[in-house]
Each structure stands twice: as structure tokens, then as C-alpha cells.
Design a protein around this motif. Structure first.
Motif, PDB file in Angstrom:
ATOM      1  N   TYR A 126       4.546  16.190 -22.762  1.00  0.00           N
ATOM      2  CA  TYR A 126       5.507  16.933 -23.579  1.00  0.00           C
ATOM      3  C   TYR A 126       6.789  16.141 -23.785  1.00  0.00           C
ATOM      4  CZ  TYR A 126       2.126  20.536 -22.642  1.00  0.00           C
ATOM      5  OH  TYR A 126       0.948  21.235 -22.549  1.00  0.00           O
ATOM      6  N   GLN A 127       7.143  15.303 -22.829  1.00  0.00           N
ATOM      7  CA  GLN A 127       8.277  14.397 -23.026  1.00  0.00           C
ATOM      8  C   GLN A 127       7.938  13.336 -24.085  1.00  0.00           C
ATOM      9  OE1 GLN A 127       8.891  13.150 -18.876  1.00  0.00           O
ATOM     10  NE2 GLN A 127      10.912  14.143 -18.946  1.00  0.00           N
ATOM     11  N   GLU A 128       6.713  12.839 -24.046  1.00  0.00           N
ATOM     12  CA  GLU A 128       6.292  11.832 -25.024  1.00  0.00           C
ATOM     13  C   GLU A 128       6.321  12.414 -26.436  1.00  0.00           C
ATOM     14  OE1 GLU A 128       2.461  10.516 -23.771  1.00  0.00           O
ATOM     15  OE2 GLU A 128       3.185   9.742 -21.842  1.00  0.00           O
ATOM     16  N   TRP A 129       5.828  13.639 -26.578  1.00  0.00           N
ATOM     17  CA  TRP A 129       5.853  14.284 -27.892  1.00  0.00           C
ATOM     18  C   TRP A 129       7.287  14.485 -28.364  1.00  0.00           C
ATOM     19  CZ3 TRP A 129       1.786  18.833 -27.251  1.00  0.00           C
ATOM     20  CH2 TRP A 129       0.514  18.264 -27.054  1.00  0.00           C
ATOM     21  N   GLY A 130       8.143  14.945 -27.463  1.00  0.00           N
ATOM     22  CA  GLY A 130       9.541  15.151 -27.816  1.00  0.00           C
ATOM     23  C   GLY A 130      10.221  13.861 -28.230  1.00  0.00           C
ATOM     24  N   TRP A 131       9.914  12.772 -27.530  1.00  0.00           N
ATOM     25  CA  TRP A 131      10.487  11.480 -27.869  1.00  0.00           C
ATOM     26  C   TRP A 131      10.040  11.031 -29.258  1.00  0.00           C
ATOM     27  CZ3 TRP A 131      14.440   8.721 -26.713  1.00  0.00           C
ATOM     28  CH2 TRP A 131      14.502   7.364 -27.076  1.00  0.00           C
ATOM     29  N   ASN A 132       8.769  11.253 -29.578  1.00  0.00           N
ATOM     30  CA  ASN A 132       8.264  10.890 -30.904  1.00  0.00           C
ATOM     31  C   ASN A 132       8.963  11.686 -31.998  1.00  0.00           C
ATOM     32  OD1 ASN A 132       6.462   9.070 -29.772  1.00  0.00           O
ATOM     33  ND2 ASN A 132       4.753  10.510 -29.746  1.00  0.00           N
ATOM     34  N   ILE A 133       9.207  12.968 -31.754  1.00  0.00           N
ATOM     35  CA  ILE A 133       9.919  13.787 -32.735  1.00  0.00           C
ATOM     36  C   ILE A 133      11.354  13.292 -32.892  1.00  0.00           C
ATOM     37  CG2 ILE A 133      10.842  16.109 -33.161  1.00  0.00           C
ATOM     38  CD1 ILE A 133       8.241  17.211 -31.883  1.00  0.00           C
ATOM     39  N   PHE A 134      12.008  12.985 -31.777  1.00  0.00           N
ATOM     40  CA  PHE A 134      13.376  12.459 -31.840  1.00  0.00           C
ATOM     41  C   PHE A 134      13.427  11.158 -32.623  1.00  0.00           C
ATOM     42  CE2 PHE A 134      16.687   9.711 -29.903  1.00  0.00           C
ATOM     43  CZ  PHE A 134      17.796  10.403 -30.377  1.00  0.00           C
ATOM     44  N   GLN A 135      12.468  10.280 -32.401  1.00  0.00           N
ATOM     45  CA  GLN A 135      12.424   9.008 -33.114  1.00  0.00           C
ATOM     46  C   GLN A 135      12.250   9.232 -34.613  1.00  0.00           C
ATOM     47  OE1 GLN A 135      13.782   6.890 -31.015  1.00  0.00           O
ATOM     48  NE2 GLN A 135      12.204   5.312 -31.117  1.00  0.00           N
ATOM     49  N   ALA A 136      11.472  10.266 -34.975  1.00  0.00           N
ATOM     50  CA  ALA A 136      11.296  10.576 -36.395  1.00  0.00           C
ATOM     51  C   ALA A 136      12.599  11.078 -37.007  1.00  0.00           C
ATOM     52  CB  ALA A 136      10.188  11.608 -36.567  1.00  0.00           C
ATOM     53  N   PHE A 137      13.362  11.881 -36.244  1.00  0.00           N
ATOM     54  CA  PHE A 137      14.689  12.287 -36.717  1.00  0.00           C
ATOM     55  C   PHE A 137      15.592  11.066 -36.886  1.00  0.00           C
ATOM     56  CE2 PHE A 137      13.985  16.686 -34.785  1.00  0.00           C
ATOM     57  CZ  PHE A 137      13.939  17.323 -36.017  1.00  0.00           C
ATOM     58  N   GLU A 138      15.556  10.163 -35.917  1.00  0.00           N
ATOM     59  CA  GLU A 138      16.384   8.959 -35.985  1.00  0.00           C
ATOM     60  C   GLU A 138      16.041   8.123 -37.221  1.00  0.00           C
ATOM     61  OE1 GLU A 138      18.813   7.337 -33.498  1.00  0.00           O
ATOM     62  OE2 GLU A 138      19.048   9.509 -33.584  1.00  0.00           O
ATOM     63  N   LYS A 139      14.769   8.019 -37.515  1.00  0.00           N
ATOM     64  CA  LYS A 139      14.334   7.163 -38.624  1.00  0.00           C
ATOM     65  C   LYS A 139      14.609   7.791 -39.980  1.00  0.00           C
ATOM     66  CE  LYS A 139      10.236   4.797 -40.462  1.00  0.00           C
ATOM     67  NZ  LYS A 139       8.787   4.527 -40.259  1.00  0.00           N
ATOM     68  N   ASN A 140      14.412   9.095 -40.096  1.00  0.00           N
ATOM     69  CA  ASN A 140      14.441   9.735 -41.411  1.00  0.00           C
ATOM     70  C   ASN A 140      15.694  10.560 -41.690  1.00  0.00           C
ATOM     71  OD1 ASN A 140      11.505   9.288 -42.482  1.00  0.00           O
ATOM     72  ND2 ASN A 140      11.230   9.992 -40.380  1.00  0.00           N
ATOM     73  N   SER A 141      16.368  11.036 -40.627  1.00  0.00           N
ATOM     74  CA  SER A 141      17.469  11.980 -40.827  1.00  0.00           C
ATOM     75  C   SER A 141      18.832  11.436 -40.441  1.00  0.00           C
ATOM     76  CB  SER A 141      17.203  13.262 -40.018  1.00  0.00           C
ATOM     77  OG  SER A 141      16.032  13.912 -40.479  1.00  0.00           O
ATOM     78  N   ARG A 142      18.875  10.356 -39.677  1.00  0.00           N
ATOM     79  CA  ARG A 142      20.150   9.803 -39.210  1.00  0.00           C
ATOM     80  C   ARG A 142      20.882   9.121 -40.369  1.00  0.00           C
ATOM     81  NH1 ARG A 142      22.048   8.146 -34.006  1.00  0.00           N
ATOM     82  NH2 ARG A 142      24.259   7.659 -34.291  1.00  0.00           N
ATOM     83  N   ILE A 143      22.150   9.498 -40.536  1.00  0.00           N
ATOM     84  CA  ILE A 143      23.024   8.816 -41.486  1.00  0.00           C
ATOM     85  C   ILE A 143      24.306   8.434 -40.747  1.00  0.00           C
ATOM     86  CG2 ILE A 143      22.065   9.991 -43.506  1.00  0.00           C
ATOM     87  CD1 ILE A 143      24.533  11.815 -43.475  1.00  0.00           C
ATOM     88  N   GLU A 144      25.223   7.787 -41.410  1.00  0.00           N
ATOM     89  CA  GLU A 144      26.418   7.279 -40.737  1.00  0.00           C
ATOM     90  C   GLU A 144      27.236   8.396 -40.105  1.00  0.00           C
ATOM     91  OE1 GLU A 144      30.386   4.559 -41.742  1.00  0.00           O
ATOM     92  OE2 GLU A 144      28.806   4.857 -43.244  1.00  0.00           O
ATOM     93  N   SER A 145      27.299   9.561 -40.751  1.00  0.00           N
ATOM     94  CA  SER A 145      28.174  10.642 -40.281  1.00  0.00           C
ATOM     95  C   SER A 145      27.430  11.743 -39.516  1.00  0.00           C
ATOM     96  CB  SER A 145      28.895  11.278 -41.479  1.00  0.00           C
ATOM     97  OG  SER A 145      27.956  11.725 -42.443  1.00  0.00           O
ATOM     98  N   GLY A 146      26.146  11.594 -39.255  1.00  0.00           N
ATOM     99  CA  GLY A 146      25.401  12.626 -38.537  1.00  0.00           C
ATOM    100  C   GLY A 146      23.913  12.585 -38.849  1.00  0.00           C
TER     101      GLY A 146
END
Length: 232
Positions: A126-146
């Protein structure tokens, strides 16, 4: 009340073909629709928490269902090019799952359930799955201001909005997913639906006595000489 609601919930469970994903149908009157929202992905965590109050056989049944549903919710994310889940999914014979509404607004429900399942089972998957989801947020949703949501999880087009619950819930549950169980332990705290931790107390609890001690009533007395208020 819990047992009554669980009877209703179990009547909504179906499994897809050919991969046998467990999912929760939507009910409207007497009809069921083979559709499940990401919003419903809080249910695996709820079931896992509830299972701890049953005997071994019933506990195993509810925990097993929680784990099945968590796999379905994680698969919502894995099924798209961006690895972020759409808002809802339809299940049709021979198709397993297809994205319905294809936006993602940074919702927390899946990672909420992953947090509960990690705490209750110790399964690092479940930690591995959560990390993969976080990485997807980092790749697709992260911008300079949030962080921003996506208009379409298939194309990755951004919506230029960061919902408040992304900070209050999504990131909080991801943080707790990688924290020791001693950080807000579940036998001392309960989370409300917006991920705010509330301490569990009862009338014989030392915690309650301490809280009451911090909130003693203040008695105000007006001085006859000065007319000013004083307190104790």
C-alpha cells in the motif's frame, strides 16, 4: 447501525469480467448502475477499520473485501496514460473498466484507504501504490506555484486549479502513509471526513480530564470600587 449499513453496502458489490475487479454499484431506486466514482474509494479504508470490531471470520471477510476494492481503486489510476484516476468509471462485460468523466481534481479518497490499510495490515504494497500515485501527481500536476488538476487524465491537459482538499487531505494522507504508526495512532485518534484528527476520549479517560482542566469556567466579578471586571 453499522451492521445494517453493511448489509446495504454488500448488496451493491459486483465484480467485473474478465479481471474480476470488485466495485460498488450506484443505486437509484430499485435499479443498479455499473458505475463507481473515485469518491467511493474511501470505502476500503472504512471497511478495514470496521473489520477490527468483528470476530476472526467476519473480520477476514470485510478486510478481504477492503483489499479487493483498494486494488480496484488503485487500478483506476494505473488504467490511464497519466496514471491518475478519472472522476468515475463504468464496468461493462468484457471491458472491466472504462473512464467515464475523465477529469482529476486531486481527490484524496484512494490514498486515504491506502493509509488505513497500511496501518492495519503492515503490508508495504500500500505504500508502494501510494508512492506511485504521488509520483503521478508530481509528473502531471506539479507546477511552479503548487499543484493543479487535469481536465483529462488521458491527455494530461491541466485545469489550472488546486482544490483546498489536496493540502488538507490528499497530501496529509500521503504523509501519514509514510509515517510511523506512532504518528496520530488510530487507537487514540479518529479522522473526520475532511481528514481532521480528533482525539478519542471517554468519561473515564485521563485525556478528557486533561482537556476539561484546560477549559475551566472563568468567573468574572465586578469590583465595587473600580467597576472593573476581574476573573479567577
Amino acid at each position: 447501525m453499522w451492521e445494517t449499513s453493511m448489509k446495504g453496502l454488500l448488496s451493491l458489490i459486483r465484480r467485473s469480467t474478465p479481471s474480476s475487479f470488485a466495485y460498488i454499484c450506484e443505486k437509484n431506486g430499485d435499479s443498479l448502475t455499473d458505475k463507481m466514482d473515485e469518491l467511493a474509494c474511501f470505502a476500503p479504508g472504512m471497511l478495514a477499520l470496521g473489520s477490527s470490531d468483528y470476530g476472526p471470520d467476519e473480520a477476514k471477510k470485510f478486510l478481504s473485501l477492503a483489499e479487493e476494492l483498494a486494488w480496484t481503486c488503485y487500478s483506476f489510476y494505473q488504467s490511464t496514460p497519466t496514471k491518475l484516476a478519472g472522476e468515475n468509471y463504468f464496468f461493462n462485460p468484457g471491458q472491466d473498466m472504462t473512464v467515464g468523466t475523465s477529469w482529476n481534481i486531486l481527490r484524496p479518497e484512494t490514498v486515504e484507504s491506502l493509509f488505513y490499510l497500511w496501518r492495519l495490515t503492515g503490508n508495504k504494497t500500500y505504500q508502494e501504490w501510494g508512492w506511485n500515485i504521488f509520483q503521478a501527481f508530481e509528473k502531471n500536476s506539479r507546477i511552479e506555484s503548487g499543484y493543479v488538476g487535469l481536465k483529462d487524465v488521458n491527455t494530461g491537459v491541466k485545469d489550472n486549479k488546486m482544490q483546498s482538499f489536496f493540502l488538507a487531505e490528499t497530501l496529509k494522507y500521503l504523509y501519514l502513509l509514510f509515517s510511523p504508526p506512532t504518528v496520530i495512532p488510530l487507537d487514540e485518534w479518529v479522522f473526520n471526513t475532511e481528514a481532521h484528527p480528533l482525539r478519542i476520549v471517554n468519561r473515564n479517560d485521563a485525556n478528557l480530564a486533561a482537556l476539561e482542566g484546560q477549559h475551566k469556567p472563568v468567573i468574572k466579578i465586578r469590583s465595587r470600587k473600580t467597576g472593573r471586571l476581574g476573573g479567577n
